[in-house]
Design an enzyme around this catalytic site. Structure first.
Site, PDB file in Angstrom:
ATOM      1  N   ASP A 124       0.828  -1.201   0.000  1.00 37.37           N
ATOM      2  CA  ASP A 124       0.000   0.000   0.000  1.00 37.37           C
ATOM      3  C   ASP A 124       0.868   1.260   0.000  1.00 37.37           C
ATOM      4  O   ASP A 124       0.608   2.207  -0.752  1.00 37.37           O
ATOM      5  CB  ASP A 124      -0.910  -0.017   1.228  1.00 37.37           C
ATOM      6  CG  ASP A 124      -1.880   1.152   1.225  1.00 37.37           C
ATOM      7  OD1 ASP A 124      -2.702   1.228   0.302  1.00 37.37           O
ATOM      8  OD2 ASP A 124      -1.794   1.990   2.140  1.00 37.37           O
ATOM      9  N   LYS A 150       1.343   4.271  -2.876  1.00 42.59           N
ATOM     10  CA  LYS A 150       1.279   5.706  -2.580  1.00 42.59           C
ATOM     11  C   LYS A 150       2.528   6.418  -3.085  1.00 42.59           C
ATOM     12  O   LYS A 150       2.443   7.501  -3.681  1.00 42.59           O
ATOM     13  CB  LYS A 150       1.137   5.921  -1.071  1.00 42.59           C
ATOM     14  CG  LYS A 150      -0.187   5.491  -0.486  1.00 42.59           C
ATOM     15  CD  LYS A 150      -0.207   5.749   1.015  1.00 42.59           C
ATOM     16  CE  LYS A 150      -1.534   5.357   1.637  1.00 42.59           C
ATOM     17  NZ  LYS A 150      -1.565   5.626   3.087  1.00 42.59           N
TER      18      LYS A 150
END
Length: 842
Positions: free
Chosen positions: A704, A708
């Protein structure tokens, strides 16, 4: 005594293509006749008027053989039709048809002998098509047990003497129409009238122009004070554009008389240009309907005004036009110029289709049919010969092969920005507008373009004003329509925010948001006029009760792409797709959204942080279709990270380095570990608090954070396709996608090793943080030891920190810090992006 309803039904040529068509339409009329009195006005059989015109033309060129051959073909076609539509009185009816064809043959032979086709003779020849059709249709009605009688309108419908474009004479024709038709209605018969033709002052047959049967019907309706006129054709009403040019064109539900007249004047072929004049004064409604689907509503034309969901109702166009410009600096302030222009053209019998004049009075530009442009130029040069000699008029310029477009709708009055929406997309498409005209009533905007650009221009205008979509019936220019892809915790929180705070959040933009579609993995539901608060509350409660959207009333068990297609079939205002999922299929949703004219707000990292080619294709779609995509919540939840970065780039700064802690979830876990909690327990607490991704392993493996970092690197321009990614997670990537119970067992086996890692950091006077570092063409993501008193080391809970080093912020980098996880802050981040799009689309 109650007045009996009376309707006038005009049967178009497209309804009369064959024997079956005659009988089916006759059955339809017989059904009407069983309810109330009707008058039927018929056109010629499909293709007959064209063939009669061709036969007359070749006879005028002394080609007697071809003209008579075509007449014989028409005779054979009609006599064959006679045997198919009726079984009664065949011999006497054959004689009746034969008399008409004898007349046709005599006329053609006379024309061929003289080698000259006069306008009165041409009218008499063309009227034969309607006369044949009226007889056949009356006999078809009798075959359906409906008493009827055919009537030739050139025996009683009085007109002026303008052959080919005659106009019925109001008071005289009213009397004769009543005198002929009223007795038949009183005796219970259906009068079947020939359309298109009438009787001139000298008794000669006249015609009312192509499509003149419409004018016959409305004129008869006016004379008889009918309750309604129905124009039967082979399509379901008047369309928003010519379907041959714009396949996506739709029937218009309602038109005002003036809107209908304007559309017909500029080429809407279903209506005669003058047919609204007789009925509008007496407010007799007109319906345009499909004879094959009579149950459909069609188009209603009356004196009312329904703005619908858009100020524009339709786009029409005419070809074969020419522009004539009278130019000269000496014209400025010279009185009588316009009068002389129109006097010259009127004397020459030339029709003006558009007028435009420069504010300096140095140019008057007008459009005329190309067949008349030579006569117009001659007439104007004669009228202005003195001004041309004196130099007051410098030149008369003719431009041929021009088309005229009309953007029509009474809703344009007092609506700002319509003209900009007309001309801006044409300019982007490279279409040059040659002349512009708009009346003070703002009913239409007319413009001239090169004939080769007409079809493209019509398609562009049709799309620009959303005419390819279903009218929702509302005219609220303040709307912002939201389509939710995902209806989980973040989606539900966001929807409640919108309902609770829309007045304050959107009020300053002058916009009112509505949720018009929601979807989850099970399906979707669409409400084009927006869900009410009670409806939305019920849907949210159903989700809390673990019911999928597809289980709701009115829902569909289909994909989100299907949802977009269904929702965007309606004419929505500023549609925005809101992606609050972690779906791998989001890219197809975004592509469909851009194609259908939607902007996108996303909290889903996968489309932008996955394959670089996918990212580039999305960016190309955005640019080519002039759409917007906002992705603030993909990086910092509710923190203004992307917005700040875009501001830096927009003001000319260059980003050199981005680093920090991008995961509020991992920050929270690190804080719990430092407080002495086991790794597995800290993860479980993060899951229960709603901080993790649906699959917690996406956070723990660093996937994750890596997404980003890639998103921020790509949007900042630091990284491209060849970017190197160094990723170290807190757990092995093999745990991705594991069952939650299996995942927690695996995490408990990591508790001891994570404890030792934290103790080693403390022994060095440092703390463990999960850090991302974005450099030109490289991204590094993983656990790192940092000084306890540093900005990163001081983080606690779900706080994130993002540090921008730029040309402007080199010695003292720009720092953004704050909560970076949680349903509420993520929903607020998505809300802020919706507001940014709303501001951009105001």
């Amino acid at each position: 005594m109650t007045k009996t309803r009376l309707e006038i039904h005009k049967i178009g040529a497209t309804c009369l293509r064959s024997a079956d068509a005659y009988l089916d339409t006759a059955a339809l009329m017989a059904g009407m006749y069983a309810q109330y009195p009707i008058v039927v006005v018929v056109s010629a059989m499909a293709g007959v008027t064209d063939r009669l015109d061709q036969a007359a033309a070749v006879a005028g060129r002394k080609d007697r053989t071809k003209a008579l051959k075509w007449a014989e073909e028409l005779y054979a076609r009609h006599t064959e039709l006679l045997g198919a539509v009726t079984t009664h009185q065949i011999e006497s009816r054959m004689v009746d048809l034969g008399a008409l064809f004898s007349e046709l043959t005599d006329l053609l032979q006379a024309v061929a002998l003289l080698g000259q086709l006069s306008l009165p003779t041409r009218d008499r020849i063309l009227a034969i098509g309607e006369k044949l059709s009226a007889r056949l249709f009356a006999w078809s009605l009798e075959q359906r047990q409906a008493r009827s009688r055919y009537l030739d309108a050139d025996g009683f419908l009085d007109t002026d003497a303008k052959h080919g474009q005659a106009t019925p004479l109001l008071e005289v024709a009213d009397r004769t129409i009543k005198g002929v038709i009223t007795p038949l209605l009183g005796s219970g018969e259906i009068p079947v009238l020939t359309g298109f033709c009438g009787r001139g002052p000298d008794g000669a047959t006249t015609t009312l122009g192509r499509g003149g049967a419409d004018l016959t019907a409305t004129f008869v309706a006016s004379a008889l004070q009918a309750d309604a006129v129905v124009l039967w054709t082979d399509v379901d009403g008047v369309y928003s554009a010519n379907p041959k040019t714009v396949p996506e064109a739709r029937p218009i539900v309602h038109l005002n008389y003036r809107e209908a007249a304007e559309l017909s004047y500029y080429g809407a072929k279903l209506l005669h240009g003058r047919c609204m004049i007789p009925v509008s004064a007496k407010r007799i409604p007109v319906k345009v309907k499909d004879h094959q689907n009579p149950e459909k509503a069609g188009t209603l034309i009356d004196s009312g005004f329904s703005p619908g969901s858009h100020p524009v109702k339709g786009i029409s166009a005419i070809l074969d036009q020419s522009l004539v410009s009278i130019e000269g600096k000496g014209m400025a302030g010279l009185s009588g110029v316009a009068e002389k222009v129109f006097t010259a053209l009127a004397r020459a019998g030339i029709s003006v289709t558009m007028i435009s004049q420069s504010s300096s009075e140095a140019t008057i530009c007008l459009a005329v049919p190309s067949r008349q442009v030579a006569g117009a130029e001659i007439a104007l040069r004669r009228m202005f010969r003195e001004e041309l000699s004196a130099g007051q008029v410098e030149e008369i310029v003719v431009r041929r092969r021009v088309g005229l477009l009309a953007v029509v709708g009474l809703g344009m009055a007092n609506t700002t920005g319509v003209a900009a929406r007309v001309f801006s997309p044409l300019g982007k498409a490279g279409i040059n507008v040659l002349a512009i005209s708009q009346g003070s009533s703002e009913l239409s905007i007319s413009l001239a373009v090169d004939e080769s650009d007409v079809d493209q221009a019509v398609r562009i205008m049709h799309t620009e004003f959303g005419l390819d979509r279903v009218d929702t019936g509302e005219d609220d220019r303040r709307r912002l329509d939201l389509l939710f892809f995902g209806f989980g915790k973040i989606g539900r929180e966001l929807i409640q925010l919108i309902f609770d705070r829309h007045a304050a959040a959107f009020g300053r933009l002058g916009l009112s948001p509505r949720v018009i579609a929601v979807s989850d993995r099970s399906g979707y539901r669409v409400e084009p006029n927006g869900f009410s608060r009670s409806e939305m509350d019920a849907m949210i409660q159903a989700k809390r009760d673990r019911k999928g959207v597809s289980s709701l009333r009115g829902a569909c068990a289909k994909s989100a792409v299907d949802m977009l297609k269904d929702a965007l079939a309606y004419r929505l205002a500023r549609p925005v797709v809101v992606d609050v999922t972690d779906s791998d299929s989001a890219v197809s949703v975004y592509n469909s959204a851009f194609e259908l004219g939607c902007d996108v707000v996303t909290a889903n990292k996968k489309p932008l942080g996955g394959d670089y080619d996918v990212f580039e294709k999305l960016r190309a779609q955005i640019e080519s279709r002039a759409r917007m995509l906002k992705a603030e919540a993909t990086v910092g939840a509710g923190l203004p990270v992307v917005d700040t970065m875009e501001m830096l780039l927009a003001t000319g700064d260059r980003i050199r380095l981005v680093e920090g802690c991008f995961s509020g979830t991992l920050g929270f876990i690190m804080s719990r570990l430092e407080a002495g909690e086991d790794f597995s327990a800290a993860v479980q607490r993060a899951v229960e608090a709603g901080y993790t991704e649906p699959d917690p392993a996406a956070d723990l493996t660093g996937a994750d954070v890596a997404r980003k970092a890639l998103i921020l690197g790509r949007l900042s321009g630091l990284v491209h396709a060849d970017c190197s990614l160094k990723l170290e997670g807190l757990v092995d990537p093999s745990l991705l996608g594991k069952d939650p119970d299996v995942l927690m067992r695996e995490l408990r086996s990591c508790d001891e090793s994570m404890r030792r890692r934290l103790e080693a950091a403390r022994s060095q006077g440092r703390v463990l943080r999960y850090v991302a570092k974005i450099c030109p063409e490289s991204v590094e993501v993983g656990p790192m030891l940092v000084a306890a008193d540093s900005g990163i080391g001081n983080l606690s809970g779900t706080d994130n920190i993002i540090v921008f080093t730029t040309d402007r912020y080199a010695e003292r980098p720009l720092v953004i810090t704050g909560p970076g996880a949680g349903v509420s802050v993520t929903a607020m981040g998505v809300m802020s992006d919706i507001l940014r799009i709303a501001a951009g689309r105001r």
